[in-house]
Design a protein around this motif. Sequence first.
Motif, mmCIF file in Angstrom:
data_model
loop_
_atom_site.group_PDB
_atom_site.id
_atom_site.type_symbol
_atom_site.label_atom_id
_atom_site.label_comp_id
_atom_site.label_asym_id
_atom_site.label_seq_id
_atom_site.Cartn_x
_atom_site.Cartn_y
_atom_site.Cartn_z
ATOM 1 N N GLU A 1 0.838 -1.203 0.000
ATOM 2 C CA GLU A 1 0.000 0.000 0.000
ATOM 3 C C GLU A 1 0.874 1.255 0.000
ATOM 4 O O GLU A 1 0.577 2.227 -0.699
ATOM 5 N N ARG B 1 2.229 1.754 -3.484
ATOM 6 C CA ARG B 1 1.185 2.250 -4.385
ATOM 7 C C ARG B 1 0.930 3.737 -4.153
ATOM 8 O O ARG B 1 0.815 4.517 -5.087
ATOM 9 N N LEU B 2 0.875 4.145 -2.875
ATOM 10 C CA LEU B 2 0.641 5.549 -2.563
ATOM 11 C C LEU B 2 1.810 6.421 -3.005
ATOM 12 O O LEU B 2 1.613 7.546 -3.477
ATOM 13 N N SER C 1 3.778 5.830 -5.564
ATOM 14 C CA SER C 1 3.657 5.932 -7.017
ATOM 15 C C SER C 1 2.567 6.928 -7.403
ATOM 16 O O SER C 1 2.737 7.744 -8.307
ATOM 17 N N GLU C 2 1.439 6.872 -6.719
ATOM 18 C CA GLU C 2 0.344 7.808 -6.993
ATOM 19 C C GLU C 2 0.773 9.245 -6.704
ATOM 20 O O GLU C 2 0.434 10.172 -7.442
ATOM 21 N N GLN C 3 1.544 9.440 -5.633
ATOM 22 C CA GLN C 3 2.021 10.777 -5.298
ATOM 23 C C GLN C 3 2.962 11.302 -6.382
ATOM 24 O O GLN C 3 2.877 12.467 -6.775
ATOM 25 N N ARG C 4 3.844 10.454 -6.913
ATOM 26 C CA ARG C 4 4.736 10.883 -7.998
ATOM 27 C C ARG C 4 3.935 11.289 -9.232
ATOM 28 O O ARG C 4 4.235 12.304 -9.870
ATOM 29 N N ASP C 5 2.890 10.505 -9.559
ATOM 30 C CA ASP C 5 2.052 10.843 -10.710
ATOM 31 C C ASP C 5 1.341 12.182 -10.503
ATOM 32 O O ASP C 5 1.260 13.002 -11.423
ATOM 33 N N LEU C 6 0.829 12.407 -9.292
ATOM 34 C CA LEU C 6 0.134 13.659 -9.013
ATOM 35 C C LEU C 6 1.091 14.852 -9.045
ATOM 36 O O LEU C 6 0.723 15.935 -9.503
ATOM 37 N N GLU D 1 1.674 15.661 -12.664
ATOM 38 C CA GLU D 1 0.502 16.350 -13.206
ATOM 39 C C GLU D 1 0.442 17.792 -12.708
ATOM 40 O O GLU D 1 0.112 18.711 -13.474
#
Length: 166
Positions: free
Chosen positions: A51, A54-55, A57-62, A65
């Motif tokens: 988890e 995953r978080l 990775s999501e933070q890097r994507d955000l 963006e």
Amino acid sequence: MRKGQAAAPAKPQHTLFGLSTRRAVILGGVIFVLALTLAVPMHTYLTQRAEADRLASEQRDLERELDELQRQKEQIEDPAWIEAQARERLGLVRPGETPYKVQLPGDYKPPEEDAPPPPPSTGAWHSDLWQRLAGPPPSTEPERGTLPENPAVPAPAPEEPGVPTG
């Protein structure tokens, strides 16, 4: 025991890994309980680790963006970019400039025609589907330059009583 008799042979002990059977079963039970005791925390640790990955990775994507959106914001606030977009998209020119539009022979695109509105729904899905597949209903008006199949014949005038016809 008597003097001439040999001592009775001792019962052979069953061993497992050098331990008596009873001790081996107890040791196996202890190992099983330890394995169960460690399995739940290990599962929780691995789940939380996945988890967290995953978080991250999501933070890097955000963050990527956000950087892209900040770049776009800076670009939109730039007066030179706004002017370039007004010239390109809207065809605007500054006062005193003469606009030219070059059209090359292969660049022509005919205007897109609007699709006719769909026929009104009859309520049943299969009827609507059949209407769409069959196409529009035939026109009741004759095409230009053709005669109608059944020309309208005027109705005879009503007869007046006492007036001979004929």
